[in-house]
Design a protein around this motif. Structure first.
Motif, PDB file in Angstrom:
ATOM      1  N   ASP A 136     -17.741 -43.080 -33.373  1.00 14.73           N
ATOM      2  CA  ASP A 136     -16.821 -41.991 -32.730  1.00 14.73           C
ATOM      3  C   ASP A 136     -15.893 -41.586 -34.067  1.00 14.73           C
ATOM      4  O   ASP A 136     -15.654 -40.471 -34.110  1.00 14.73           O
TER       5      ASP A 136
ATOM      6  N   GLU B 174      -0.485 -39.505 -26.987  1.00 19.41           N
ATOM      7  CA  GLU B 174      -1.873 -40.096 -26.608  1.00 19.41           C
ATOM      8  C   GLU B 174      -2.746 -38.895 -25.871  1.00 19.41           C
ATOM      9  O   GLU B 174      -4.026 -39.101 -26.303  1.00 19.41           O
TER      10      GLU B 174
ATOM     11  N   GLU C 235      -9.668 -38.946 -29.319  1.00 19.35           N
ATOM     12  CA  GLU C 235      -9.865 -40.124 -28.639  1.00 19.35           C
ATOM     13  C   GLU C 235     -10.079 -40.971 -29.447  1.00 19.35           C
ATOM     14  O   GLU C 235      -9.836 -42.350 -29.344  1.00 19.35           O
TER      15      GLU C 235
ATOM     16  N   ARG D  32      -7.103 -42.949 -30.686  1.00 23.41           N
ATOM     17  CA  ARG D  32      -6.744 -44.199 -29.579  1.00 23.41           C
ATOM     18  C   ARG D  32      -7.713 -45.295 -29.253  1.00 23.41           C
ATOM     19  O   ARG D  32      -7.020 -46.330 -29.367  1.00 23.41           O
ATOM     20  N   LEU D  33      -8.955 -45.033 -29.533  1.00 25.96           N
ATOM     21  CA  LEU D  33      -9.717 -46.583 -29.369  1.00 25.96           C
ATOM     22  C   LEU D  33      -9.783 -47.484 -30.507  1.00 25.96           C
ATOM     23  O   LEU D  33      -9.960 -48.735 -30.163  1.00 25.96           O
TER      24      LEU D  33
ATOM     25  N   ARG E 266     -11.211 -33.544 -29.993  1.00 22.15           N
ATOM     26  CA  ARG E 266      -9.771 -33.544 -29.361  1.00 22.15           C
ATOM     27  C   ARG E 266      -9.709 -33.279 -28.025  1.00 22.15           C
ATOM     28  O   ARG E 266     -10.238 -32.299 -27.519  1.00 22.15           O
TER      29      ARG E 266
ATOM     30  N   ASP F 124      -6.925 -32.750 -24.912  1.00 19.75           N
ATOM     31  CA  ASP F 124      -5.497 -32.784 -24.706  1.00 19.75           C
ATOM     32  C   ASP F 124      -5.296 -32.103 -23.129  1.00 19.75           C
ATOM     33  O   ASP F 124      -6.428 -31.863 -22.661  1.00 19.75           O
TER      34      ASP F 124
ATOM     35  N   ARG G  90      -8.445 -30.304 -21.132  1.00 23.76           N
ATOM     36  CA  ARG G  90      -8.868 -30.782 -19.858  1.00 23.76           C
ATOM     37  C   ARG G  90      -8.576 -29.759 -18.526  1.00 23.76           C
ATOM     38  O   ARG G  90      -9.513 -29.564 -17.834  1.00 23.76           O
TER      39      ARG G  90
ATOM     40  N   THR H 124     -14.860 -35.442 -23.078  1.00 25.83           N
ATOM     41  CA  THR H 124     -14.418 -36.530 -23.741  1.00 25.83           C
ATOM     42  C   THR H 124     -14.594 -36.354 -25.177  1.00 25.83           C
ATOM     43  O   THR H 124     -15.288 -35.447 -25.682  1.00 25.83           O
TER      44      THR H 124
ATOM     45  N   SER I 140     -15.356 -39.361 -27.001  1.00 26.93           N
ATOM     46  CA  SER I 140     -15.966 -40.797 -27.040  1.00 26.93           C
ATOM     47  C   SER I 140     -17.531 -40.558 -26.981  1.00 26.93           C
ATOM     48  O   SER I 140     -18.065 -40.206 -25.883  1.00 26.93           O
TER      49      SER I 140
ATOM     50  N   ARG J  95     -18.751 -42.591 -24.014  1.00 23.99           N
ATOM     51  CA  ARG J  95     -18.492 -42.004 -22.729  1.00 23.99           C
ATOM     52  C   ARG J  95     -19.799 -40.925 -22.615  1.00 23.99           C
ATOM     53  O   ARG J  95     -20.137 -40.832 -21.434  1.00 23.99           O
TER      54      ARG J  95
END
Length: 594
Positions: A333, A403, A408, A411-412, A546, A548, A552, A563, A565, A568
């Motif tokens: 990722d 976050e 993502e 974050r992971l 990205r 956010d 979304r 996503t 990821s 995912r």
């Protein structure tokens, strides 16, 4: 250590290791103990021992060493059955041929005559009296038997009778135990098709369950236990079926840290990369590859191949390439984020970690260069920085906003110390930027997609017809290769115009799209809206660096998921493949996209 020219790196092979002196995973001692167990238990035949382990953990190496040790023991014959080449009844006939081929020809001939005289063998298999002196006629009769086994259940019983009669000559009349043992090795049973795996199990249970025969099966029993048996209604039934076949199960354990370290250093010596694999990198590879020998070799081989295939890496430096390969294999990722996003993505990960820690501790973390960059990152993402006088809920609200806006992948990996160490090891910002710019201009070509067919427990995507739209498709190739290797049909386009041309011809039942293209920040959203207007009503996913709140909302407006990821993406594709496999009208399945 003797200095090694960087141009002399060599590939590692993936063949099972039979020579104990070359056994880096350290399985020779276990092979010796298992050999003692089988040899000491030969009076208890028939029995089946399973060597149980996941892909790449060294099952084949252990079995090869076990076979080599047993072949040196008196009164033991070893044979290998290639399950990959067997299908249907050929699995049974192949195994019978292997076992009979290890018996004395005179013994087989006498067994054939005894069955003929007792009228057990019938029809065209009844051979004349001259067979006593003619091996040619025996071969011809056996060929007839093999040919009839594919269509005649009685012929299969006759073959078992023949083998049982021949093996009966090994039985000691005083002890009632066999004087000789044939050990049949069957590797990769869990990688066969279900029909072949069942046929082999049936052959072991019904036709070769005879004194004097022992089996060693190499497989992942967790995978094998999920095959579809004709009369099984649950996993419990399958496990009970396997328990009737397998008497003892040796599960390959997780290797000790010292063993893994020795293995990696040994592979580094063989590939001539030892001067690049520092002690911290060896430890990182061992942890992130979970000690899996095949994953370690694939990682090293990818580096070696990339270095040889692209001479410009020699100008850049082997050390930078090695760490790039580590990023690609261990943190896909983050690697994709580098390819699809400008700037210092790796430095951003360090800054994000520092800013996140600062927010989570309400400003009590030590100051430093990363924290300074982290607070600048907060400004860049439009996050108001709380002060020491602000209550806890203000700090927590800032964490939530932060976050929701960062990539993502950051974050992971925020808590992954190995990744953090690797990024730091790339040097200061100018060196990191130089490496990332090099990867964007020319991404690595040796993607870590498995070469062999996927294991039975891996996700399958038959029925999935996926249209993938991305202006920069290079970073998606490993995932696309993985999907197609598992049965999906994938078509790619670089913009909405190409996608519209593909739509009526390919008729996809799933769409994955990027978002930003050619400087247009919302091109993907508009493109999907156009596809919807053109008649596409199926599920859609935006795969972006990205995610956010604003994105979304825009994705939901065109009835799509979003996503950052790669993992995912695989889960989403598998879910869509499962929907596509359901019976019913296509439109109904499409409406169930969520």
């Amino acid at each position: 250590m003797v200095a090694v020219d960087e141009g002399e790196f060599v590939l590692l092979n993936d063949l099972p290791v039979e020579d104990a002196t070359l056994d880096l995973p350290g399985t020779s001692m276990v092979a010796g103990e298992l050999a003692n167990l089988i040899y000491g238990s030969r009076g208890s035949t028939p029995f089946v021992l399973a060597v149980d382990g996941r892909w790449g953990t060294g099952k084949s190496t252990l079995m090869r060493q076990l076979s080599e040790i047993l072949a040196r023991r008196p009164d033991v014959e070893t044979v290998w059955f290639n399950a990959w080449t067997a299908s249907g009844v050929s699995a049974l006939t192949g195994m019978l041929k292997l076992v009979l081929g290890r018996l004395d020809r005179n013994v087989v001939r006498r067994a054939f005559r005894r069955l003929r005289d007792n009228e057990v063998l019938g029809g065209s298999l009844r051979i004349g009296a001259g067979v006593a002196a003619s091996f040619f006629r025996l071969d011809r009769a056996l060929d007839q038997l093999w040919a009839q086994m594919s269509v005649d259940a009685r012929a299969r019983e006759q073959a078992r009778d023949l083998l049982a009669t021949a093996l009966g000559s090994w039985i000691d009349e005083q002890t009632g135990q066999p004087r000789h043992t044939i050990v049949v090795f069957v590797d990769d049973l869990d990688r066969c098709g279900e029909a072949t795996a069942i046929e082999i199990c049936e052959a072991i249970k019904l036709y070769l369950d005879l004194p004097g025969i022992a089996f060693v099966l190499g497989c992942d029993l967790a995978v094998l236990s999920r095959i579809s048996l004709p009369a099984a209604e649950s996993g419990g039934h399958v496990r009970e079926y396997l328990e009737k076949i397998v008497q003892v199960n040796y599960q390959i354990p997780v290797a000790a840290e010292a063993t893994v370290t020795t293995m990696i250093r040994g592979y580094a010596q063989r590939s001539r990369t030892a001067h690049l694999l520092t002690e911290p990198l060896v430890a990182l590879i061992g942890r992130q590859c979970a000690g899996n020998p095949r994953r370690v070799k694939r990682l090293i081989n990818s580096f070696v191949a990339e270095y040889q295939l692209d001479p410009r890496w020699r100008e850049f430096g082997a050390d930078g390439l090695l760490k790039s390969v580590l990023l690609q294999h261990l943190y896909p990722d983050l690697y994709r984020e580098i390819l699809t996003t400008g700037g210092d993505v790796l430095g951003g990960l360090l800054a994000y970690r520092a800013a996140r820690d600062w927010l989570l501790t309400h400003g009590r973390v030590p100051t430093g260069e990363d924290l300074q960059a982290g607070r600048q990152l907060l400004v860049a993402y439009g996050i108001s920085q709380p002060s020491a006088q602000d209550p806890a809920d203000v700090w927590e609200r800032a964490v939530g906003q932060f976050e929701g806006r960062v990539p993502e992948a950051w974050r992971l990996l925020a808590g992954n110390e190995d990744c953090r160490m690797l990024v730091r090891d790339l040097g200061p910002e100018p060196e990191r930027l130089r490496l990332q710019h090099r990867l964007r201009r020319r991404p690595l070509s040796t993607a870590p997609t498995p070469v062999e067919p996927p294991a039975a427990d891996e996700a399958r995507y038959e029925g999935l017809r996926l249209l993938w739209i991305d202006a920069s498709p290079a970073g998606n190739e490993p995932m696309i290769d993985g999907l197609t290797a598992r049965g999906a049909q994938v078509r790619t386009s670089t913009d909405t115009r190409q996608a519209l041309e593909i739509l009526p011809l390919f008729q996809p039942n799933a769409v994955i799209s990027d978002i930003s293209r050619g400087g247009e920040e919302r091109a993907g959203f508009e493109g999907l809206r156009v596809l919807r207007q053109a008649g596409y009503a199926g599920p859609a996913l935006f795969f972006t660096s990205r995610v956010d709140d604003d994105r979304r909302r825009l994705a939901a407006a065109v009835d799509a998921a979003i996503t950052a990821s790669a993992g995912r993406v695989g889960e989403w594709a598998q879910a869509q493949a499962a929907v596509a496999a359901q019976p019913g009208p296509v439109d109904d399945r499409a409406r169930g996209r969520k």
